[in-house]
Design a protein around this motif. Sequence first.
Motif, PDB file in Angstrom:
ATOM      1  N   GLN A  59       0.807  -1.272  -0.111  1.00 55.21           N
ATOM      2  CA  GLN A  59      -0.174  -0.032   0.062  1.00 55.21           C
ATOM      3  C   GLN A  59       0.889   1.437  -0.237  1.00 55.21           C
ATOM      4  OE1 GLN A  59      -0.478   2.128   2.907  1.00 55.21           O
ATOM      5  NE2 GLN A  59      -0.395   0.693   4.788  1.00 55.21           N
ATOM      6  N   LYS A  90       0.262   5.961  -1.056  1.00 57.20           N
ATOM      7  CA  LYS A  90      -0.348   7.075  -1.822  1.00 57.20           C
ATOM      8  C   LYS A  90      -0.375   6.684  -3.299  1.00 57.20           C
ATOM      9  CE  LYS A  90      -0.761   9.493   2.130  1.00 57.20           C
ATOM     10  NZ  LYS A  90      -1.951   9.317   2.825  1.00 57.20           N
ATOM     11  N   HIS A  93      -4.519   1.580  -2.377  1.00 57.95           N
ATOM     12  CA  HIS A  93      -4.161   3.031  -2.204  1.00 57.95           C
ATOM     13  C   HIS A  93      -4.160   3.332  -0.525  1.00 57.95           C
ATOM     14  CE1 HIS A  93      -3.633   3.865  -6.174  1.00 57.95           C
ATOM     15  NE2 HIS A  93      -5.036   3.725  -6.648  1.00 57.95           N
ATOM     16  N   GLN A  94      -3.512   4.265  -0.265  1.00 64.56           N
ATOM     17  CA  GLN A  94      -3.693   4.784   1.351  1.00 64.56           C
ATOM     18  C   GLN A  94      -4.870   5.921   1.026  1.00 64.56           C
ATOM     19  OE1 GLN A  94       0.232   6.211   2.479  1.00 64.56           O
ATOM     20  NE2 GLN A  94       0.869   4.292   3.245  1.00 64.56           N
ATOM     21  N   ASN A  95      -5.229   5.989   2.316  1.00 65.56           N
ATOM     22  CA  ASN A  95      -6.074   7.216   2.876  1.00 65.56           C
ATOM     23  C   ASN A  95      -5.269   8.578   2.581  1.00 65.56           C
ATOM     24  OD1 ASN A  95      -8.144   5.758   3.612  1.00 65.56           O
ATOM     25  ND2 ASN A  95      -7.521   5.415   5.790  1.00 65.56           N
ATOM     26  N   LYS A  96      -5.926   9.630   2.103  1.00 71.87           N
ATOM     27  CA  LYS A  96      -5.280  11.043   1.805  1.00 71.87           C
ATOM     28  C   LYS A  96      -4.823  11.685   3.057  1.00 71.87           C
ATOM     29  CE  LYS A  96      -7.672  11.878  -2.637  1.00 71.87           C
ATOM     30  NZ  LYS A  96      -8.665  12.901  -3.341  1.00 71.87           N
ATOM     31  N   ASP A 133      -4.000  10.057   5.956  1.00 66.14           N
ATOM     32  CA  ASP A 133      -2.953   9.474   6.845  1.00 66.14           C
ATOM     33  C   ASP A 133      -2.203   8.238   5.803  1.00 66.14           C
ATOM     34  OD1 ASP A 133      -4.762   7.297   6.743  1.00 66.14           O
ATOM     35  OD2 ASP A 133      -5.971   7.934   8.305  1.00 66.14           O
ATOM     36  N   ASN A 163      -2.548   4.835   6.638  1.00 64.92           N
ATOM     37  CA  ASN A 163      -3.677   3.718   6.565  1.00 64.92           C
ATOM     38  C   ASN A 163      -3.989   3.254   5.087  1.00 64.92           C
ATOM     39  OD1 ASN A 163      -3.208   3.467   9.292  1.00 64.92           O
ATOM     40  ND2 ASN A 163      -4.606   4.884   9.813  1.00 64.92           N
ATOM     41  N   ARG A 174      -6.757   2.285   2.560  1.00 62.95           N
ATOM     42  CA  ARG A 174      -7.902   2.777   2.459  1.00 62.95           C
ATOM     43  C   ARG A 174      -9.201   2.173   2.725  1.00 62.95           C
ATOM     44  NH1 ARG A 174      -8.687   5.648  -3.246  1.00 62.95           N
ATOM     45  NH2 ARG A 174      -7.120   7.051  -2.435  1.00 62.95           N
ATOM     46  N   ALA A 175     -10.201   2.527   3.526  1.00 64.02           N
ATOM     47  CA  ALA A 175     -11.445   2.277   3.683  1.00 64.02           C
ATOM     48  C   ALA A 175     -11.556   0.921   4.679  1.00 64.02           C
ATOM     49  CB  ALA A 175     -12.228   1.871   2.479  1.00 64.02           C
ATOM     50  N   SER A 182      -8.556  -1.734   6.069  1.00 64.61           N
ATOM     51  CA  SER A 182      -8.280  -2.133   7.798  1.00 64.61           C
ATOM     52  C   SER A 182      -8.264  -3.425   7.775  1.00 64.61           C
ATOM     53  CB  SER A 182      -9.452  -1.486   8.458  1.00 64.61           C
ATOM     54  OG  SER A 182      -9.500   0.072   8.584  1.00 64.61           O
TER      55      SER A 182
END
Length: 239
Positions: free
Chosen positions: A70, A72, A210-213, A215, A217, A219-220, A224
């Motif tokens: 994972q 950005k 992809h990572q969250n914008k 942080d 982590n 995505r979604a 998790s």
Amino acid sequence: MEQNYGKPPELKAEDFAGNGAAHKETDQDKFLKSILDQAKDYPLPESVITLIHNGETIPLLTKKSFSLWQGKQKSKKTTLLALAIAAYINPRTSSGAIHFECGIPGKILFFDTEQGESYAARTMKLILKLADLSISPSLIYCDLRQFTPAERTGIIQAGIECTPDVKLIVIDGIVDLLTDFMDAKEGHLSITNIIRLCSVHDIHIAGILHQNKADKNARAHVGSISSQKCEIEISTEVD
């Protein structure tokens, strides 16, 4: 009195015969299969791809396991995985203080769910270029962009089942196996199925997200769940 140390009872052929009909595995049968033998040694899973760091061999992607790659957008997470695949299909390209190596020779299935034919072909050609090859029978690259999420899942399973000697599966990206990537239940079912395929077919599956914008982590909800269930999580960022 002889102890069986948790070993499941031995089942005989007649236990599965009934009026000539094929036996349908019950929950009780599955329970008996799931019991671990306390007197047996269970070795660690073999490594499909290893990481060499200053002469030390580190198991990276092992059989029966799932890894999460994972980062950005445009963080080169697919490029990093391409380097590992290139070293796998042509070990002669591996060098340097830090590099990847092939642990168990076999075939790789790469499923691209988002780029489309021409862009997916660029990634395929990049892998071959990094491996210093024009073609490779060890790499099978598939473009799944035109299919629905349900069809993609079915195609991936069919590809695993009909490809002899497959050792590594790449899914780029996992979110495209879902109709709603924010649905926790759907995300959990998808990752659970991926893990099931790892165990049933004795393979490694590498999933890209992809990572969250906001942080670092994944995505979604599916990100998790992937982070919780994976053997190893590899995060990339641009230097």
